[in-house]
Motif scaffolding. Structure first.
Motif, PDB file in Angstrom:
ATOM      1  N   PHE A   7       0.825  -1.214   0.000  1.00 16.92           N
ATOM      2  CA  PHE A   7       0.000   0.000   0.000  1.00 16.92           C
ATOM      3  C   PHE A   7       0.859   1.264   0.000  1.00 16.92           C
ATOM      4  N   GLY A   8       2.024   1.207   0.655  1.00 16.03           N
ATOM      5  CA  GLY A   8       2.932   2.344   0.588  1.00 16.03           C
ATOM      6  C   GLY A   8       3.463   2.552  -0.812  1.00 16.03           C
ATOM      7  N   ASN A   9       3.669   1.462  -1.531  1.00 15.67           N
ATOM      8  CA  ASN A   9       4.198   1.547  -2.888  1.00 15.67           C
ATOM      9  C   ASN A   9       3.173   2.102  -3.880  1.00 15.67           C
ATOM     10  N   ILE A  10       1.907   1.939  -3.582  1.00 15.79           N
ATOM     11  CA  ILE A  10       0.889   2.530  -4.450  1.00 15.79           C
ATOM     12  C   ILE A  10       1.033   4.043  -4.458  1.00 15.79           C
ATOM     13  N   ALA A  11       1.197   4.630  -3.264  1.00 22.13           N
ATOM     14  CA  ALA A  11       1.374   6.082  -3.175  1.00 22.13           C
ATOM     15  C   ALA A  11       2.659   6.520  -3.855  1.00 22.13           C
ATOM     16  N   TYR A  12       3.738   5.774  -3.603  1.00 20.42           N
ATOM     17  CA  TYR A  12       5.034   6.097  -4.204  1.00 20.42           C
ATOM     18  C   TYR A  12       4.944   6.093  -5.728  1.00 20.42           C
ATOM     19  N   SER A  13       4.414   5.037  -6.274  1.00 19.97           N
ATOM     20  CA  SER A  13       4.344   4.905  -7.732  1.00 19.97           C
ATOM     21  C   SER A  13       3.382   5.912  -8.340  1.00 19.97           C
ATOM     22  N   GLY A  14       2.306   6.214  -7.616  1.00 22.75           N
ATOM     23  CA  GLY A  14       1.342   7.180  -8.126  1.00 22.75           C
ATOM     24  C   GLY A  14       1.934   8.573  -8.252  1.00 22.75           C
ATOM     25  N   ILE A  15       2.676   9.004  -7.224  1.00 23.74           N
ATOM     26  CA  ILE A  15       3.316  10.324  -7.275  1.00 23.74           C
ATOM     27  C   ILE A  15       4.361  10.366  -8.370  1.00 23.74           C
ATOM     28  N   MET A  16       5.121   9.289  -8.514  1.00 27.30           N
ATOM     29  CA  MET A  16       6.137   9.224  -9.553  1.00 27.30           C
ATOM     30  C   MET A  16       5.519   9.308 -10.948  1.00 27.30           C
ATOM     31  N   LEU A  17       4.400   8.624 -11.144  1.00 29.08           N
ATOM     32  CA  LEU A  17       3.697   8.679 -12.426  1.00 29.08           C
ATOM     33  C   LEU A  17       3.198  10.088 -12.720  1.00 29.08           C
ATOM     34  N   TYR A  18       2.652  10.727 -11.706  1.00 26.90           N
ATOM     35  CA  TYR A  18       2.170  12.089 -11.881  1.00 26.90           C
ATOM     36  C   TYR A  18       3.303  13.029 -12.280  1.00 26.90           C
ATOM     37  N   THR A  19       4.437  12.901 -11.609  1.00 34.82           N
ATOM     38  CA  THR A  19       5.575  13.768 -11.898  1.00 34.82           C
ATOM     39  C   THR A  19       6.011  13.644 -13.349  1.00 34.82           C
ATOM     40  N   THR A  20       6.080  12.427 -13.816  1.00 32.30           N
ATOM     41  CA  THR A  20       6.485  12.187 -15.197  1.00 32.30           C
ATOM     42  C   THR A  20       5.471  12.766 -16.172  1.00 32.30           C
ATOM     43  N   ALA A  21       4.211  12.535 -15.885  1.00 36.40           N
ATOM     44  CA  ALA A  21       3.152  13.049 -16.761  1.00 36.40           C
ATOM     45  C   ALA A  21       3.165  14.566 -16.801  1.00 36.40           C
ATOM     46  N   LEU A  22       3.493  15.184 -15.680  1.00 37.51           N
ATOM     47  CA  LEU A  22       3.587  16.643 -15.604  1.00 37.51           C
ATOM     48  C   LEU A  22       4.612  17.166 -16.605  1.00 37.51           C
ATOM     49  N   VAL A  23       5.753  16.498 -16.675  1.00 30.32           N
ATOM     50  CA  VAL A  23       6.806  16.900 -17.602  1.00 30.32           C
ATOM     51  C   VAL A  23       6.357  16.723 -19.047  1.00 30.32           C
ATOM     52  N   ILE A  24       5.831  15.544 -19.327  1.00 29.94           N
ATOM     53  CA  ILE A  24       5.422  15.252 -20.704  1.00 29.94           C
ATOM     54  C   ILE A  24       4.359  16.233 -21.160  1.00 29.94           C
ATOM     55  N   SER A  25       3.405  16.524 -20.285  1.00 29.44           N
ATOM     56  CA  SER A  25       2.344  17.466 -20.628  1.00 29.44           C
ATOM     57  C   SER A  25       2.899  18.871 -20.852  1.00 29.44           C
ATOM     58  N   PHE A  26       3.831  19.267 -20.001  1.00 25.12           N
ATOM     59  CA  PHE A  26       4.379  20.624 -20.072  1.00 25.12           C
ATOM     60  C   PHE A  26       5.174  20.848 -21.361  1.00 25.12           C
ATOM     61  N   VAL A  27       5.955  19.853 -21.751  1.00 22.60           N
ATOM     62  CA  VAL A  27       6.847  20.062 -22.892  1.00 22.60           C
ATOM     63  C   VAL A  27       6.244  19.651 -24.231  1.00 22.60           C
ATOM     64  N   THR A  28       5.223  18.789 -24.210  1.00 22.98           N
ATOM     65  CA  THR A  28       4.667  18.310 -25.476  1.00 22.98           C
ATOM     66  C   THR A  28       3.240  18.783 -25.727  1.00 22.98           C
ATOM     67  N   GLY A  29       2.534  19.146 -24.659  1.00 21.95           N
ATOM     68  CA  GLY A  29       1.149  19.558 -24.827  1.00 21.95           C
ATOM     69  C   GLY A  29       0.149  18.439 -24.639  1.00 21.95           C
ATOM     70  N   LEU A  30       0.637  17.217 -24.413  1.00 25.02           N
ATOM     71  CA  LEU A  30      -0.273  16.104 -24.160  1.00 25.02           C
ATOM     72  C   LEU A  30      -1.038  16.327 -22.863  1.00 25.02           C
ATOM     73  N   ASP A  31      -2.264  15.829 -22.794  1.00 26.84           N
ATOM     74  CA  ASP A  31      -3.039  15.884 -21.567  1.00 26.84           C
ATOM     75  C   ASP A  31      -2.329  15.089 -20.478  1.00 26.84           C
ATOM     76  N   VAL A  32      -2.336  15.589 -19.249  1.00 31.84           N
ATOM     77  CA  VAL A  32      -1.616  14.949 -18.153  1.00 31.84           C
ATOM     78  C   VAL A  32      -2.102  13.513 -17.925  1.00 31.84           C
ATOM     79  N   THR A  33      -3.394  13.314 -17.937  1.00 31.23           N
ATOM     80  CA  THR A  33      -3.951  11.973 -17.730  1.00 31.23           C
ATOM     81  C   THR A  33      -3.514  11.021 -18.826  1.00 31.23           C
ATOM     82  N   LEU A  34      -3.516  11.509 -20.064  1.00 32.60           N
ATOM     83  CA  LEU A  34      -3.065  10.680 -21.181  1.00 32.60           C
ATOM     84  C   LEU A  34      -1.590  10.328 -21.023  1.00 32.60           C
TER      85      LEU A  34
END
Length: 535
Positions: free
Chosen positions: A128-155
């Motif tokens: 259960f601790g790893n769910i939070a860890y992996s979720g935040i890590m996924l969000y961080t990566t998506a934030l970058v991709i969205s910022f530099v490419t224009g893709l939707d964060v969820t996508l």
């Protein structure tokens, strides 16, 4: 999205295709569940060491560390200066127990030492601790991709999750380690380009920038405040966070599992010691980037400080840089996500599925089950990633605070397992419950910085568990086989060698290489002092 450019898209595409291809190639080695969990025991120690470092120093650190020091200064480095201390403790105590057991799940030790209930509880805390860890890590990566490419964060979240899951599903631990090695190279290359580009545009040059930063106190690392609400002090760094990182690297399935893929105990230890040397250098580099960016932007307040590096990369206007940064962040994220998925699938299969549902199946059956659990966990970690969208603050600090709530329970279970003759399972469970209660009280009613949560939770759990154990069953006359003293007695009784190739096989003995690492820790402290003093 078109502003990202063809060259940048090409760089990202080549990286993704290469990663998936590596997963396909390494999948040919996976014939059984053990191959999926720990590979074929042929992985060199330096590759395992790079993988361990890449897992913890991932996308969260790439964005979160500069964001943290941008606001606070170099004092935050004290939170990460303690790696040599933590590594010495881990290679001296934890790795010998886990490697000698010859199993893929480190929680097997807890069942042998205390019982099935303890194993199941701590395994659940890990998952259960790893769910939070992996979720935040996924969000961080998506934030970058969205910022530099224009893709939707969820996508972007879905994209990264699918890619990492694909090669982990195919290649297991071998794919995790070797893709981590490739991803480390890409990450360091991207950081070096940003660093030298930043130096070239600093208004007063590097020396001028450091002089200004020193005048404002941003380069001084040794905050000696005794205020328990202050996060980054020399006391939290050397005491509280040393304990925290012992738990992160010593009883974290995600970290330890890859060392079980080493050929020998010596290789397992060398992989961690490698990380002990590398961590300070990498974090110093990341935090230095943050304070230099503070000088470049003159302390400008950002709506989301995690985008500071990305903002600068846009300003630099180096052809292909945004593509390389995007690939580097994806690589950093995947180095953590692949490890998380593989370890969660391993624990779910071994500690739950195999233990409670299908006890006597073939290796092929458990391999299929592990791959199914990999897919299930991949779906589940997407949920917190999406929920985290829109949050602000350093994700590295947020992740560390979340993790600090769980480490006390793990610390007490393994510490008492190693050193307490008298602790039993009932007493331990009572202690863990009281440890969580103490953290709830500390968080709700007192202003205490999160680095101390590990020490508070662990100390309460240990004291209460020992008292409860003695009250329930009294004092024991003999050491349990899976304590440090019990292992020494067992090795003597079985006439087993204590050393192999110059490295101790028995827990509790300090290797010569560990003394060198402790000397390196002292050198790091001296370097930090001189860094500020000589500017």
């Amino acid at each position: 999205m078109t502003s990202f450019g063809i060259l940048n898209w090409l760089i990202v595409a080549v990286y993704i295709i290469g990663t998936l291809f590596l997963g396909v190639v390494l999948s040919q080695r996976v014939k059984s569940d053990q191959d999926y969990y720990v590979g074929d025991k042929s992985t060199p120690w330096w590759a395992i060491g790079m993988s361990v470092a890449a897992t913890y120093i991932g996308a969260l650190s790439l964005l979160g560390a500069p964001a943290w020091s941008y606001e606070t200064g170099m004092s935050v480095l004290l939170i990460h200066v303690n790696y040599p201390i933590a590594v010495v403790i881990v290679v001296t105590l934890f790795l010998p127990f886990f490697y000698n057991l010859g199993v893929a799940s480190i929680f097997d030790y807890l069942e042998k030492r205390f019982g099935l209930t303890t194993r199941t509880l701590i395994s659940s805390i890990f998952l259960f601790g790893n769910i939070a860890y992996s979720g935040i890590m996924l969000y961080t990566t998506a934030l970058v991709i969205s910022f530099v490419t224009g893709l939707d964060v969820t996508l972007a979240i879905l994209l990264v999750a699918v890619i990492a899951t694909a090669y982990t599903w195919m290649g297991g631990m071998s794919a995790v380690i070797w893709t981590d090695v490739a991803q480390s190279v890409i990450l360091l290359l991207g950081l070096c380009i940003i660093f030298f580009a930043l130096i070239n545009v600093l208004p007063g040059g590097l020396i001028g920038a450091l002089s200004e930063l020193k005048a404002s106190g941003m380069t001084y690392a040794f905050n000696t405040s005794t205020d328990p609400s202050v996060v980054s002090t020399i006391w939290t760094g050397i005491v509280a966070m040393s304990i925290y990182h012992v738990v992160v690297y010593g009883v974290n399935q995600m970290m330890v599992q890859r060392t079980l893929a080493a050929k020998t105990m010596a290789d397992a230890k060398k992989s961690y010691i490698f990380m002990g040397y590398a961590a300070f250098v990498i974090f110093f580099f990341l935090f230095l980037l943050g304070v230099l960016l503070h000088n470049y932007y003159q302390g400008k307040v950002f709506e989301d400080s995690n985008k500071i590096i990305l903002e600068f990369a846009i300003v630099a206007q180096i052809p292909g840089l945004m593509g390389l940064i995007t690939a580097a962040v994806i690589a950093a994220a995947m180095s953590s996500l692949d490890s998380s998925l593989n370890s969660m699938a391993t624990v779910t299969t071994i500690d739950f599925y195999k233990k409670f549902f299908k006890k006597n199946e073939t290796g092929t059956h458990y391999l299929k089950a592990s791959r199914i659990f990999t897919l299930i966990w991949a779906v589940l970690i997407i949920i917190p990633a999406i929920l985290f969208v829109g949050s602000a603050g350093s994700v590295l600090e947020i992740l560390s605070k979340i993790g600090s709530f769980f480490v006390g329970a793990k610390l007490s279970a393994f510490f008492l397992g190693f050193y307490s003759k008298h602790t039993n399972e009932k007493g331990l469970l009572i202690g863990i419950a009281m440890g969580f209660l103490s953290l709830f009280v500390a968080d709700q009613y007192y202003d205490i910085a999160w680095p101390w949560y590990c020490l508070i939770g662990g100390a309460v759990s240990i004291v209460v568990a020992w008292i409860a154990s003695v009250s329930i069953e009294g004092f024991k006359a003999h050491n349990h086989q899976y304590t440090v003293k019990g292992q020494a007695e067992f090795f003597r009784k079985m006439d087993y060698p204590e050393m192999q190739d110059g490295w101790y096989l028995i827990p509790g003995r300090i290797d010569r290489a560990s003394y060198y690492l402790l000397a390196y820790f002292v050198v790091c402290l001296i370097f930090l002092f001189l860094f500020d003093w000589l500017i």
